[in-house]
Design an enzyme around this catalytic site. Structure first.
Site, short mmCIF file in Angstrom:
data_model
loop_
_atom_site.label_atom_id
_atom_site.label_comp_id
_atom_site.label_asym_id
_atom_site.label_seq_id
_atom_site.Cartn_x
_atom_site.Cartn_y
_atom_site.Cartn_z
N LYS A 24 40.43 34.37 38.94
CA LYS A 24 39.00 34.87 39.18
C LYS A 24 39.32 36.87 39.11
O LYS A 24 38.31 37.51 38.32
CB LYS A 24 39.54 35.01 40.41
CG LYS A 24 38.54 36.00 41.30
CD LYS A 24 38.10 35.59 43.03
CE LYS A 24 38.45 36.24 44.05
NZ LYS A 24 38.87 37.55 44.93
N SER A 25 41.11 37.22 38.98
CA SER A 25 41.07 38.42 38.50
C SER A 25 41.07 38.27 36.69
O SER A 25 40.60 39.89 36.43
CB SER A 25 43.22 38.44 38.63
OG SER A 25 42.90 38.49 39.99
N ARG A 29 38.32 41.10 35.04
CA ARG A 29 38.70 41.95 33.78
C ARG A 29 38.08 41.75 32.68
O ARG A 29 37.73 42.56 32.04
CB ARG A 29 40.47 42.10 33.72
CG ARG A 29 40.77 42.94 35.55
CD ARG A 29 42.03 41.90 35.52
NE ARG A 29 42.82 42.42 36.19
CZ ARG A 29 42.95 42.28 37.89
NH1 ARG A 29 42.33 41.60 38.51
NH2 ARG A 29 43.52 43.58 38.48
N ARG A 67 37.08 47.26 54.61
CA ARG A 67 38.16 47.59 53.88
C ARG A 67 38.94 48.84 53.27
O ARG A 67 37.65 49.74 53.30
CB ARG A 67 38.43 45.75 52.83
CG ARG A 67 38.10 44.79 53.20
CD ARG A 67 38.09 43.71 51.77
NE ARG A 67 39.40 43.56 51.19
CZ ARG A 67 39.88 43.07 50.42
NH1 ARG A 67 38.80 42.19 50.02
NH2 ARG A 67 41.21 42.68 49.44
N SER A 91 49.70 48.10 45.01
CA SER A 91 48.44 46.69 44.42
C SER A 91 48.26 46.98 43.76
O SER A 91 47.84 48.12 42.77
CB SER A 91 47.74 47.67 45.77
OG SER A 91 46.16 47.60 44.97
N GLN A 99 45.32 46.44 42.34
CA GLN A 99 43.64 46.80 42.10
C GLN A 99 43.63 48.70 42.23
O GLN A 99 42.76 48.81 41.10
CB GLN A 99 42.85 46.52 43.80
CG GLN A 99 42.48 44.85 43.45
CD GLN A 99 41.60 44.66 44.53
OE1 GLN A 99 41.62 45.59 45.98
NE2 GLN A 99 41.47 42.94 45.13
N ASP A 150 48.45 36.64 47.21
CA ASP A 150 47.37 35.58 47.75
C ASP A 150 48.01 34.07 48.81
O ASP A 150 47.10 32.82 48.59
CB ASP A 150 46.25 35.15 46.75
CG ASP A 150 45.25 37.12 46.54
OD1 ASP A 150 45.87 37.38 47.35
OD2 ASP A 150 45.24 37.21 45.61
N LYS A 165 43.31 42.31 53.88
CA LYS A 165 42.77 41.30 52.46
C LYS A 165 40.86 41.16 53.43
O LYS A 165 40.51 41.43 54.45
CB LYS A 165 43.06 40.43 52.55
CG LYS A 165 44.65 40.39 51.84
CD LYS A 165 44.84 40.97 50.67
CE LYS A 165 46.05 41.67 49.35
NZ LYS A 165 45.96 41.62 49.10
N ARG A 192 45.12 39.12 57.49
CA ARG A 192 45.25 36.59 57.28
C ARG A 192 46.61 37.09 58.25
O ARG A 192 46.91 35.08 58.27
CB ARG A 192 45.06 36.98 55.71
CG ARG A 192 44.60 36.85 55.29
CD ARG A 192 44.21 36.69 53.30
NE ARG A 192 43.15 36.08 52.59
CZ ARG A 192 43.12 36.59 51.63
NH1 ARG A 192 43.82 36.33 50.97
NH2 ARG A 192 41.52 36.81 50.83
C1 S3P Z 1 43.88 41.46 43.26
C2 S3P Z 1 44.35 42.43 43.87
C3 S3P Z 1 45.28 42.05 44.97
C4 S3P Z 1 44.87 40.64 45.01
C5 S3P Z 1 43.73 39.93 44.91
C6 S3P Z 1 43.36 39.97 43.76
C7 S3P Z 1 43.74 41.88 41.52
O1 S3P Z 1 45.16 42.76 45.82
O2 S3P Z 1 45.25 40.42 47.01
O3 S3P Z 1 43.22 38.96 45.85
O4 S3P Z 1 43.15 40.86 41.19
O5 S3P Z 1 43.75 42.93 40.84
P1 S3P Z 1 45.82 43.74 45.86
O6 S3P Z 1 46.51 44.76 44.05
O7 S3P Z 1 44.61 45.45 46.35
O8 S3P Z 1 47.14 43.77 46.70
#
Ligand code: S3P
Length: 428
Positions: A20-21, A25, A121, A165, A167, A313, A340, A344
């Site tokens: 998914k990540s 991207r 969030r 993080s 993200q 995760d 999250k 969680r």
């Molecule tokens: C992700 C980063 C993680 C993860 C999320 C996906 C990403 O979050 O928990 O499910 O794709 O960069 P954080 O960057 O907030 O830790």
């Protein structure tokens, strides 16, 4: 409500959907590239569909060749078009945060919003560094919607992430593509590096040290192909179930093994799991391989703060494994879990306790008093959180009496075919 019956064992071979990540991207970076990006192994889910819809709304053509294959017609680093309506990121935090970074350097005004969960969030964590770069970002007291007044004159910055993080790191690195000089992000702990790897593959100037990553602006990106590995986070529920169910012999093929994602393997191996990896290779800078899992009796372990980003995760599944391990396990330094899709720490501890697992919440994690037997089972709410729905289903599979999963359809946020795959390897 979805009923999940206990299984005797997990036997067979399977592949899981694309990561998914990396799928998010591929679409976002493909949109910024010049020319076409052909994505194979795309992990189609509600979250990644939100990303496709978002770039389409911004004027990018995306051709669906198949459920797991698409072509993104990139518009270049500054080619996204402003629109009057808000962009709906649905449930996808990754989309909202990475897209905000991208939009910070585009001309025009953009608004990004999301569903009820996403609107709780924190977005100040991205607004803060992007404002330092000169972007105009407004939030509702740190929460979505995020309003971006794009600027053609972003500055490069040096930014030490206050929280580990990926993200936030990615939002800053993507904004950096359109900044005036180099940007460096310093990480307190290594987080997933899919953005850096894909930017490198697309020809961006990326410099990495063990604790930092720098991006040089300018030039243009070209990303002709992305082969998305299977999602380790979607393999994880099968790895845990096969470990806990006596007599299991399960092989997962083509799974992403980026070392910044596979902390669960190290933790399970420390607990005595029997996991082996073979057919390792690399695609687009990402490690990939097959994973063989045999059942094993587990002993307790502690997951320390430094390890958390590598299995952030998968921590709900760690709680379940710890529940059937001999001894007391602890998780510390995981306060990020409270931010999250749900809190969680609460959803995991309340949910698993209702099934008979002896687990207690802590401010920054949990403590589990494991008993080497199956949990009883019962009813478990997901609160609309896909990872909690998956946890509840795996708990049912390894339990004595099964589980009734409330809100099981939320699995489609990351893994629409989850229940079918579960059935395909369950032996009664
Ligand atoms: C992700 C980063 C993680 C993860 C999320 C996906 C990403 O979050 O928990 O499910 O794709 O960069 P954080 O960057 O907030 O830790």
């Amino acid at each position: 409500m979805t009923r999940v019956e206990p299984a005797g064992s997990f036997v067979g071979h399977l592949g899981v959907p694309g990561d998914k990540s990396i799928s998010h991207r591929a679409v976002l970076i493909g949109a910024l590239a010049g020319g076409e990006t052909h994505v194979r192994g795309f992990g189609r889910s509600a979250d990644t569909q939100s990303t496709i819809d978002a770039v389409r709304a911004l004027g990018v053509q995306v051709d669906d060749l198949a459920d797991d294959e698409l072509v993104v017609h990139g518009v270049g680093l500054r080619g996204l078009q402003a629109l009057d309506e808000p962009i709906d990121a649905g449930n996808a935090g990754t989309l909202m945060r990475l897209l905000t970074g991208i939009l910070a350097g585009q001309e025009g005004r953009f608004e990004v919003t999301g569903d009820e969960s996403l609107r709780t969030r924190p977005m100040d964590r991205i607004a803060e560094p992007l404002k330092r770069m000169g972007a105009r970002i407004d939030t509702a007291n740190g929460l979505p919607p995020v309003v971006i007044q794009g600027s053609a004159t972003l500055k490069g910055i040096e930014y030490a992430l206050p929280v580990a993080s990926a993200q936030v790191k990615s939002a800053v690195l993507l904004a950096a593509l359109n900044a005036k000089r180099q940007t460096t992000v310093v990480e307190p702990m290594p987080t997933r590096d899919h953005t850096e790897l894909m930017l490198e593959a697309a020809g961006a100037q990326v410099r990495r040290t063990p604790g930092s990553v720098s991006v040089e602006p300018g030039g243009s990106l070209r990303l002709p192909e992305v082969a998305v590995p299977g999602d380790f986070s979607s393999a994880a529920p099968f790895i845990v179930a096969a470990t806990l169910l006596a007599g299991s012999e399960l092989t997962l093929h083509g799974v992403g093994l980026n070392p910044r994602r596979t902390g669960l393997l190290d933790v399970l191996e420390r607990m005595g799991a029997r996991i082996s990896i073979f057919n390792r290779s690399k695609v687009g800078g990402e490690m990939i391989g097959d994973i063989d899992v045999r059942s094993a009796e587990l002993t307790a372990t502690d997951v320390d703060p430094g390890e958390v980003p590598r299995l952030v995760d998968e921590l709900p599944l760690f709680a379940l494994a710890a529940g059937s391990a001999r001894g007391v396990s602890h998780l510390t330094g995981a306060e990020e879990l409270r931010l999250k899709e749900t809190d969680r720490i609460e959803t995991v501890t309340n949910g698993l306790r209702a099934l008979g697992v002896r687990i207690q919440a802590r401010d920054d994690g949990f403590e589990v008093r494991g008993v080497p037997t199956r949990p009883v089972g019962g009813r478990m709410p997901s609160d609309g959180d896909h990872r909690i729905a998956i946890l509840a289903a795996v708990a049912g599979i390894v339990s004595r009496e099964g589980t009734d999963v409330e809100g099981a359809d939320s699995v489609a946020i990351s893994f629409p075919g989850f229940f079918d795959l579960l059935d395909s390897v369950s032996r009664r």
